[in-house]
Scaffold this motif. Structure first.
Motif, PDB file in Angstrom:
ATOM      1  N   SER A  83      -8.291   4.612 -11.661  1.00 53.97           N
ATOM      2  CA  SER A  83      -8.903   5.874 -11.222  1.00 53.97           C
ATOM      3  C   SER A  83      -7.873   7.004 -11.087  1.00 53.97           C
ATOM      4  O   SER A  83      -8.239   8.149 -10.862  1.00 53.97           O
ATOM      5  CB  SER A  83      -9.652   5.678  -9.894  1.00 53.97           C
ATOM      6  N   SER A  87     -10.149   4.922  -5.721  1.00 51.83           N
ATOM      7  CA  SER A  87      -9.284   4.315  -4.716  1.00 51.83           C
ATOM      8  C   SER A  87      -7.845   4.484  -5.157  1.00 51.83           C
ATOM      9  O   SER A  87      -7.527   4.264  -6.328  1.00 51.83           O
ATOM     10  CB  SER A  87      -9.594   2.825  -4.549  1.00 51.83           C
ATOM     11  N   LYS A 126     -16.491   7.226  -7.436  1.00 48.46           N
ATOM     12  CA  LYS A 126     -15.846   6.175  -6.660  1.00 48.46           C
ATOM     13  C   LYS A 126     -14.400   6.026  -7.130  1.00 48.46           C
ATOM     14  O   LYS A 126     -14.152   5.745  -8.308  1.00 48.46           O
ATOM     15  CB  LYS A 126     -16.616   4.869  -6.829  1.00 48.46           C
ATOM     16  N   HIS A 171      -5.639   2.551  -4.558  1.00 44.81           N
ATOM     17  CA  HIS A 171      -5.169   1.216  -4.927  1.00 44.81           C
ATOM     18  C   HIS A 171      -5.624   0.804  -6.328  1.00 44.81           C
ATOM     19  O   HIS A 171      -5.172  -0.212  -6.838  1.00 44.81           O
ATOM     20  CB  HIS A 171      -5.635   0.173  -3.913  1.00 44.81           C
ATOM     21  N   ASN A 172      -6.523   1.580  -6.934  1.00 42.92           N
ATOM     22  CA  ASN A 172      -7.016   1.270  -8.274  1.00 42.92           C
ATOM     23  C   ASN A 172      -6.394   2.233  -9.280  1.00 42.92           C
ATOM     24  O   ASN A 172      -6.825   3.371  -9.428  1.00 42.92           O
ATOM     25  CB  ASN A 172      -8.545   1.374  -8.307  1.00 42.92           C
ATOM     26  N   SER A 193       0.831  -1.205   0.000  1.00 47.69           N
ATOM     27  CA  SER A 193       0.000   0.000   0.000  1.00 47.69           C
ATOM     28  C   SER A 193       0.865   1.254   0.000  1.00 47.69           C
ATOM     29  O   SER A 193       0.590   2.213  -0.733  1.00 47.69           O
ATOM     30  CB  SER A 193      -0.933  -0.004   1.217  1.00 47.69           C
ATOM     31  N   ASP A 199      -7.242   8.447  -0.724  1.00 51.18           N
ATOM     32  CA  ASP A 199      -7.096   7.188   0.003  1.00 51.18           C
ATOM     33  C   ASP A 199      -7.881   6.090  -0.719  1.00 51.18           C
ATOM     34  O   ASP A 199      -8.112   6.185  -1.925  1.00 51.18           O
ATOM     35  CB  ASP A 199      -7.509   7.346   1.470  1.00 51.18           C
ATOM     36  N   LYS A 200      -8.316   5.085   0.008  1.00 49.38           N
ATOM     37  CA  LYS A 200      -8.989   3.949  -0.610  1.00 49.38           C
ATOM     38  C   LYS A 200     -10.448   4.232  -0.971  1.00 49.38           C
ATOM     39  O   LYS A 200     -11.085   3.424  -1.633  1.00 49.38           O
ATOM     40  CB  LYS A 200      -8.909   2.733   0.304  1.00 49.38           C
ATOM     41  N   LYS A 201     -10.969   5.403  -0.547  1.00 51.41           N
ATOM     42  CA  LYS A 201     -12.381   5.690  -0.807  1.00 51.41           C
ATOM     43  C   LYS A 201     -12.645   7.068  -1.395  1.00 51.41           C
ATOM     44  O   LYS A 201     -13.659   7.262  -2.068  1.00 51.41           O
ATOM     45  CB  LYS A 201     -13.194   5.559   0.490  1.00 51.41           C
ATOM     46  N   THR A 202     -11.784   8.037  -1.134  1.00 56.17           N
ATOM     47  CA  THR A 202     -12.071   9.411  -1.536  1.00 56.17           C
ATOM     48  C   THR A 202     -10.841  10.145  -2.047  1.00 56.17           C
ATOM     49  O   THR A 202      -9.707   9.791  -1.723  1.00 56.17           O
ATOM     50  CB  THR A 202     -12.636  10.239  -0.351  1.00 56.17           C
TER      51      THR A 202
END
Length: 142
Positions: free
Chosen positions: A114, A108, A106, A110-111, A7, A43-46
């Motif tokens: 995006s 992340s 949406k 980690h993606n 991460s 981060d992982k969500k925003t």
């Protein structure tokens, strides 16, 4: 799931890639106003761009009142989606005041699919935020 190390490496890769894709010096902490700083958050969500007021309560209130006096200008001419939060609590429990713009999709860190959307959002939004700051710096520093 990613390990902590994986991460960390992914986050580092994103920020390195962002710096190479949009090479410029951002104002960030260099506002010349104590406790007044711009921040990127992903981060992982925003993903969001923020202007944080983190000084002692008296100075924070003074700076918040200045921002409030410019709120309609910021919303009408610069960032209509900006959210003003007089009392915002960081993950560490510290209370600050914050004006932020959230990317409404949406995402992340980690993606990697995006990343481009987030980088463009960061660049566009921070440029606009900094233009507002530069245009009203005299009022905000007073």
């Amino acid at each position: 799931m990613f390990s902590k190390e994986e991460s960390r490496q992914i986050r580092q890769e994103f920020w390195t890639s962002f710096g190479k894709s949009f090479p410029r010096k951002w104002i960030l902490y260099d506002t010349k106003i104590k406790g007044f700083s711009f921040k990127f958050h992903f981060d992982k969500k925003t993903a969001l761009v923020a202007l944080d007021l983190e000084d002692d309560l008296e100075n924070r209130i003074k700076n918040w009142e200045k921002l409030q006096s410019l709120k309609s200008i910021l919303l009408e001419n610069y960032l209509p989606e900006a959210v003003f939060e007089e009392e915002y609590h960081l993950d560490n429990g510290k209370e600050i005041s914050r004006v932020h713009v959230l990317l409404e999709q949406k995402v992340s860190i980690h993606n990697k699919n995006s990343w481009q959307d987030v980088m463009v959002f960061f660049n566009t939004t921070m440029n606009t935020f900094e233009s507002f700051f530069n245009d009203f710096e005299d009022i905000l520093k007073d």
